[in-house]
Design a protein around this motif. Structure first.
Motif, PDB file in Angstrom:
ATOM      1  N   ALA A  98       0.831  -1.207   0.000  1.00  0.00           N
ATOM      2  CA  ALA A  98       0.000   0.000   0.000  1.00  0.00           C
ATOM      3  C   ALA A  98       0.863   1.254   0.000  1.00  0.00           C
ATOM      4  O   ALA A  98       0.625   2.199  -0.765  1.00  0.00           O
ATOM      5  CB  ALA A  98      -0.931  -0.002   1.208  1.00  0.00           C
ATOM      6  N   ALA A  99       1.889   1.260   0.854  1.00  0.00           N
ATOM      7  CA  ALA A  99       2.739   2.446   0.986  1.00  0.00           C
ATOM      8  C   ALA A  99       3.501   2.744  -0.301  1.00  0.00           C
ATOM      9  O   ALA A  99       3.668   3.912  -0.675  1.00  0.00           O
ATOM     10  CB  ALA A  99       3.706   2.261   2.150  1.00  0.00           C
ATOM     11  N   ILE A 100       3.981   1.704  -0.987  1.00  0.00           N
ATOM     12  CA  ILE A 100       4.670   1.922  -2.260  1.00  0.00           C
ATOM     13  C   ILE A 100       3.762   2.680  -3.219  1.00  0.00           C
ATOM     14  O   ILE A 100       4.151   3.682  -3.832  1.00  0.00           O
ATOM     15  CB  ILE A 100       5.093   0.580  -2.883  1.00  0.00           C
ATOM     16  CG1 ILE A 100       6.199  -0.084  -2.060  1.00  0.00           C
ATOM     17  CG2 ILE A 100       5.588   0.802  -4.331  1.00  0.00           C
ATOM     18  CD1 ILE A 100       6.494  -1.510  -2.477  1.00  0.00           C
ATOM     19  N   GLN A 101       2.526   2.217  -3.350  1.00  0.00           N
ATOM     20  CA  GLN A 101       1.609   2.823  -4.313  1.00  0.00           C
ATOM     21  C   GLN A 101       1.238   4.250  -3.938  1.00  0.00           C
ATOM     22  O   GLN A 101       1.194   5.145  -4.795  1.00  0.00           O
ATOM     23  CB  GLN A 101       0.350   1.969  -4.434  1.00  0.00           C
ATOM     24  CG  GLN A 101       0.617   0.594  -5.028  1.00  0.00           C
ATOM     25  CD  GLN A 101      -0.669  -0.192  -5.171  1.00  0.00           C
ATOM     26  OE1 GLN A 101      -1.460   0.033  -6.087  1.00  0.00           O
ATOM     27  NE2 GLN A 101      -0.883  -1.124  -4.264  1.00  0.00           N
ATOM     28  N   LEU A 102       0.967   4.506  -2.665  1.00  0.00           N
ATOM     29  CA  LEU A 102       0.586   5.852  -2.252  1.00  0.00           C
ATOM     30  C   LEU A 102       1.756   6.818  -2.379  1.00  0.00           C
ATOM     31  O   LEU A 102       1.575   7.977  -2.790  1.00  0.00           O
ATOM     32  CB  LEU A 102       0.064   5.832  -0.811  1.00  0.00           C
ATOM     33  CG  LEU A 102      -1.188   5.002  -0.545  1.00  0.00           C
ATOM     34  CD1 LEU A 102      -1.699   5.255   0.880  1.00  0.00           C
ATOM     35  CD2 LEU A 102      -2.287   5.280  -1.563  1.00  0.00           C
ATOM     36  N   ALA A 103       2.949   6.359  -2.029  1.00  0.00           N
ATOM     37  CA  ALA A 103       4.125   7.222  -2.142  1.00  0.00           C
ATOM     38  C   ALA A 103       4.411   7.560  -3.600  1.00  0.00           C
ATOM     39  O   ALA A 103       4.693   8.719  -3.947  1.00  0.00           O
ATOM     40  CB  ALA A 103       5.329   6.551  -1.494  1.00  0.00           C
ATOM     41  N   LYS A 104       4.338   6.553  -4.485  1.00  0.00           N
ATOM     42  CA  LYS A 104       4.592   6.814  -5.903  1.00  0.00           C
ATOM     43  C   LYS A 104       3.519   7.727  -6.493  1.00  0.00           C
ATOM     44  O   LYS A 104       3.826   8.607  -7.307  1.00  0.00           O
ATOM     45  CB  LYS A 104       4.648   5.493  -6.674  1.00  0.00           C
ATOM     46  CG  LYS A 104       5.890   4.666  -6.411  1.00  0.00           C
ATOM     47  CD  LYS A 104       7.177   5.419  -6.730  1.00  0.00           C
ATOM     48  CE  LYS A 104       7.292   5.780  -8.193  1.00  0.00           C
ATOM     49  NZ  LYS A 104       8.584   6.502  -8.488  1.00  0.00           N
ATOM     50  N   ALA A 105       2.275   7.529  -6.084  1.00  0.00           N
ATOM     51  CA  ALA A 105       1.193   8.379  -6.585  1.00  0.00           C
ATOM     52  C   ALA A 105       1.379   9.827  -6.160  1.00  0.00           C
ATOM     53  O   ALA A 105       0.801  10.733  -6.769  1.00  0.00           O
ATOM     54  CB  ALA A 105      -0.156   7.856  -6.088  1.00  0.00           C
ATOM     55  N   SER A 106       2.181  10.036  -5.119  1.00  0.00           N
ATOM     56  CA  SER A 106       2.424  11.390  -4.605  1.00  0.00           C
ATOM     57  C   SER A 106       3.749  11.962  -5.075  1.00  0.00           C
ATOM     58  O   SER A 106       4.185  13.005  -4.587  1.00  0.00           O
ATOM     59  CB  SER A 106       2.374  11.366  -3.074  1.00  0.00           C
ATOM     60  OG  SER A 106       1.118  10.909  -2.627  1.00  0.00           O
ATOM     61  N   GLY A 107       4.413  11.267  -5.999  1.00  0.00           N
ATOM     62  CA  GLY A 107       5.625  11.815  -6.601  1.00  0.00           C
ATOM     63  C   GLY A 107       6.897  11.573  -5.842  1.00  0.00           C
ATOM     64  O   GLY A 107       7.908  12.246  -6.092  1.00  0.00           O
ATOM     65  N   ALA A 108       6.917  10.606  -4.918  1.00  0.00           N
ATOM     66  CA  ALA A 108       8.127  10.306  -4.155  1.00  0.00           C
ATOM     67  C   ALA A 108       8.991   9.293  -4.894  1.00  0.00           C
ATOM     68  O   ALA A 108       8.520   8.547  -5.762  1.00  0.00           O
ATOM     69  CB  ALA A 108       7.757   9.772  -2.781  1.00  0.00           C
ATOM     70  N   TRP A 109      10.280   9.263  -4.539  1.00  0.00           N
ATOM     71  CA  TRP A 109      11.201   8.201  -4.968  1.00  0.00           C
ATOM     72  C   TRP A 109      11.179   7.141  -3.885  1.00  0.00           C
ATOM     73  O   TRP A 109      11.325   7.459  -2.703  1.00  0.00           O
ATOM     74  CB  TRP A 109      12.605   8.760  -5.140  1.00  0.00           C
ATOM     75  CG  TRP A 109      13.616   7.774  -5.652  1.00  0.00           C
ATOM     76  CD1 TRP A 109      13.937   7.519  -6.948  1.00  0.00           C
ATOM     77  CD2 TRP A 109      14.443   6.921  -4.851  1.00  0.00           C
ATOM     78  NE1 TRP A 109      14.908   6.549  -7.019  1.00  0.00           N
ATOM     79  CE2 TRP A 109      15.243   6.161  -5.751  1.00  0.00           C
ATOM     80  CE3 TRP A 109      14.589   6.711  -3.486  1.00  0.00           C
ATOM     81  CZ2 TRP A 109      16.177   5.217  -5.310  1.00  0.00           C
ATOM     82  CZ3 TRP A 109      15.509   5.771  -3.044  1.00  0.00           C
ATOM     83  CH2 TRP A 109      16.291   5.042  -3.955  1.00  0.00           C
TER      84      TRP A 109
END
Length: 317
Positions: free
Chosen positions: A148-159
């Motif tokens: 879940a965290a991978i997807q939310l972080a990527k959706a928010s523009g994080a590396w």
């Protein structure tokens, strides 16, 4: 109704009355419920439910509204975050912790969302204050919260950097958008990752000082569990020199107003992503309701990639 609970380190069943909703609560006929590591801890006697919560297991469900409240009416397909009681035929929960199931999503998929994704949302954005283009390290990346965290972080523009245990789990994390993945048995993450702005760590133990080493100045560490141990020494010089922040985070014990804010804030920000298929829960395995012990066994052996779900045969879909 039949429920699962823990006693003496063992999973057992018993029969309880169907719960009656209080004002502002929705009663849901459960179709599926998610399995979480917190359930294993509760069975072992290490994670009792908060005051007022049901004694039986289960922190998230999906199903059909039987008694409406708030924006929800009888017959609505919904998912909900719970403080306990999801391994059951019916649950009652404040309407603020209930979300609609997007069109086309199965009950099993929906049951895999509330606990994992709201936990990830809380840790990344409420506690961790993740910003666009920051660097985040997620340990146990193939877990329910990790995926879940991978997807939310990527959706928010994080590396996004990830640690995990097997090649199969590494491939899963990469498919979800992780920028760099290492196998913790083969590589020391302190030798690979540097300048990390935010760390999500469910491991604890000797990971603490190793996390501090890879963090950037003014970095934040959010501790969400202690699978690797509850005690360790800390190098305060690293903490001071880098001006680091160490925060602990739990979701289950939060007050209802806080849970409502988190659940609704998560859905307002990411609900369209689920509706459009850009964000989705990762299902490892689906079990019938009677097979809860087998689901717990798989999770206790760290064999799962993503979520485990219990389904009621008459309600699956």
């Amino acid at each position: 109704m039949k429920v699962w609970y823990g006693e003496g380190g063992m999973l057992k069943t018993q029969h309880c009355p169907i719960p009656e909703p209080e004002p502002g609560q929705v009663r849901i006929r459960v179709a599926a419920c998610g399995v979480n590591r917190a359930d294993l801890l509760q069975v072992a006697g290490h994670y009792p439910p908060p005051p007022g919560a049901p004694e039986h297991l289960g922190l998230e469900v999906s199903g059909v509204v039987e008694h409406g409240a708030g924006a929800f009416q009888a017959g609505d397909r919904v998912m909900a975050l719970l403080a306990g009681g999801g391994y059951a035929e019916y649950v009652c929960v404040d309407a603020g912790s209930v979300l609609p199931i997007p069109n086309g999503m199965s009950f099993a998929e929906a049951a895999a969302i509330p606990e994992a994704f709201v936990t990830a949302y809380q840790c990344l954005f409420e506690v961790g204050q993740l910003k666009t283009q920051e660097r985040v390290l997620i340990h146990a990346g193939a877990s329910g919260v990790g995926t879940a965290a991978i997807q939310l972080a990527k959706a928010s523009g994080a590396w996004v950097a990830v640690t995990c245990g097997t090649e199969e789990k590494a491939e899963l994390c990469q498919s979800l958008g992780a920028d760099e993945v290492i196998l913790y048995r083969n590589q020391d993450f302190t030798e690979v990752f540097k300048g990390i702005d935010l760390v999500l760590d469910p491991v604890g133990g000797d990971y603490l000082n190793r996390n501090l080493k890879v963090m950037a100045t003014d970095g934040r560490l959010v501790q969400i569990a202690m699978m690797g141990g509850r005690r360790t020494e800390i190098d305060l010089a690293l903490l001071l020199a880098k001006r680091l922040t160490l925060r602990g985070s739990t979701l289950r014990s939060q007050s209802q107003p806080v849970k409502t804010r988190l659940v609704q804030g998560f859905w307002q920000r990411f609900g369209n992503g689920f509706a459009q298929g850009r964000i989705a829960p990762v299902l490892d395995s689906r079990y019938d309701f009677e097979s809860a012990p087998q689901a717990h066994q798989r999770m206790s052996g760290n064999a799962n990639s993503g979520k485990l779900v219990l389904e009621r045969a008459s309600e699956s879909g």
